[in-house]
Design an enzyme around this catalytic site. Sequence first.
Site, short mmCIF file in Angstrom:
data_model
loop_
_atom_site.label_atom_id
_atom_site.label_comp_id
_atom_site.label_asym_id
_atom_site.label_seq_id
_atom_site.Cartn_x
_atom_site.Cartn_y
_atom_site.Cartn_z
N HIS A 143 0.81 -1.11 0.03
CA HIS A 143 -0.09 0.03 0.00
C HIS A 143 0.70 1.23 -0.05
O HIS A 143 0.63 2.23 -0.87
CB HIS A 143 -1.09 0.06 1.19
CG HIS A 143 -1.83 1.05 1.40
ND1 HIS A 143 -3.06 1.35 1.01
CD2 HIS A 143 -1.35 2.45 2.13
CE1 HIS A 143 -3.42 2.53 1.46
NE2 HIS A 143 -2.42 3.26 1.99
N GLU A 144 1.94 1.37 0.97
CA GLU A 144 2.54 2.43 0.86
C GLU A 144 3.75 2.61 -0.21
O GLU A 144 3.91 3.79 -0.82
CB GLU A 144 3.87 2.28 2.26
CG GLU A 144 2.77 2.29 3.60
CD GLU A 144 1.97 3.61 3.82
OE1 GLU A 144 1.97 4.63 3.01
OE2 GLU A 144 0.81 3.28 4.57
N HIS A 147 1.58 4.30 -2.86
CA HIS A 147 1.49 5.71 -2.79
C HIS A 147 2.67 6.66 -3.49
O HIS A 147 2.56 7.35 -4.25
CB HIS A 147 1.42 6.18 -1.50
CG HIS A 147 0.18 6.27 -0.83
ND1 HIS A 147 -0.70 6.89 -1.16
CD2 HIS A 147 -0.10 5.44 0.57
CE1 HIS A 147 -1.86 6.64 -0.21
NE2 HIS A 147 -1.68 5.92 0.48
N GLU A 224 -6.68 6.76 -1.52
CA GLU A 224 -6.25 5.84 -0.51
C GLU A 224 -6.91 4.53 -1.25
O GLU A 224 -6.46 3.30 -1.19
CB GLU A 224 -6.85 5.79 0.72
CG GLU A 224 -6.25 6.73 1.79
CD GLU A 224 -4.64 6.48 1.94
OE1 GLU A 224 -4.58 5.23 2.04
OE2 GLU A 224 -3.86 7.11 1.77
#
Length: 294
Positions: A143-144, A147, A224
Amino acid sequence: MMRVMLFVGTNIAVLLLVNVILFIVQGVFHVRLGNYSSLLLMAAVFGMGGSFISLAISKWVAKRTTGAQVITEPRNESERWLLDTVRAEAQKAGIGMPEVAVYEAADMNAFATGMSRNNALVAVSTGLLQSMDRNQVQAVLGHEISHVANGDMVTMGLIQGVLNTFVIFFARIIGTLVDNALSGNRNSESNSGGFFYFIIVMVLQVALGFLASLIVMWFSRRREFRADAGGARLAGRDNMISALQRLAGNQGAQADLPKAIQAFGISDGGGLGRLTASHPPLEERIAALRAGAA
């Protein structure tokens, strides 16, 4: 949510300093408040500049705020696995190897920040490493990494810079009108206004800055979902859903973060102040992943 609020908080601090400098520059170069084109140009220079200074120092601020320790040489098997996992996901996402750090915190959290796709920092809390299994941690890291790969921080810097520009510009326009009305237009020919004008502008800037932050938070909430989808691609959809479910079972841990960076973590974005939340509620994120799988 740590990633977002750390950037926004740093930007606000830089913007306050920029305003003091801007008042000085206005006086030195005799930029009249009625010269809207000059004022807008100056607001753009300082507004965009403040935003990108915030972005440029984001890694340094994150390390200082959280006490994150960058792993240069793994001291144990856990740190070695962490580096290897981030390296594999970064290669899969097509970005440079970010710095990897661990910080002491009981809550389950992680964040990514940095100036560019190839100059980033990914940090995880000790609480996350201790409370999640490796499949879940891998999903959070994905997930990070997503980003970073999606360029979310740079895009946010651009959005914040544009908003800063209009906050600076309109605070001064409205401040001039209010100051002139209260002074009976005695200050209408002033180059930079007096102390009362300065106070009016600072109050207006806080109010307008808050409204601008709602736009930034809306953008963050939309990103997100995309980062969750990226985490699912890098680490598996089931693992991403499992990680979010684990977080949902631990709601309230966000209070363990310093207030200035609470919105940079990965916890729930529901509850009080939906408009000011940087993350959507976890149940919505889980539902979106399941809908994507269907």
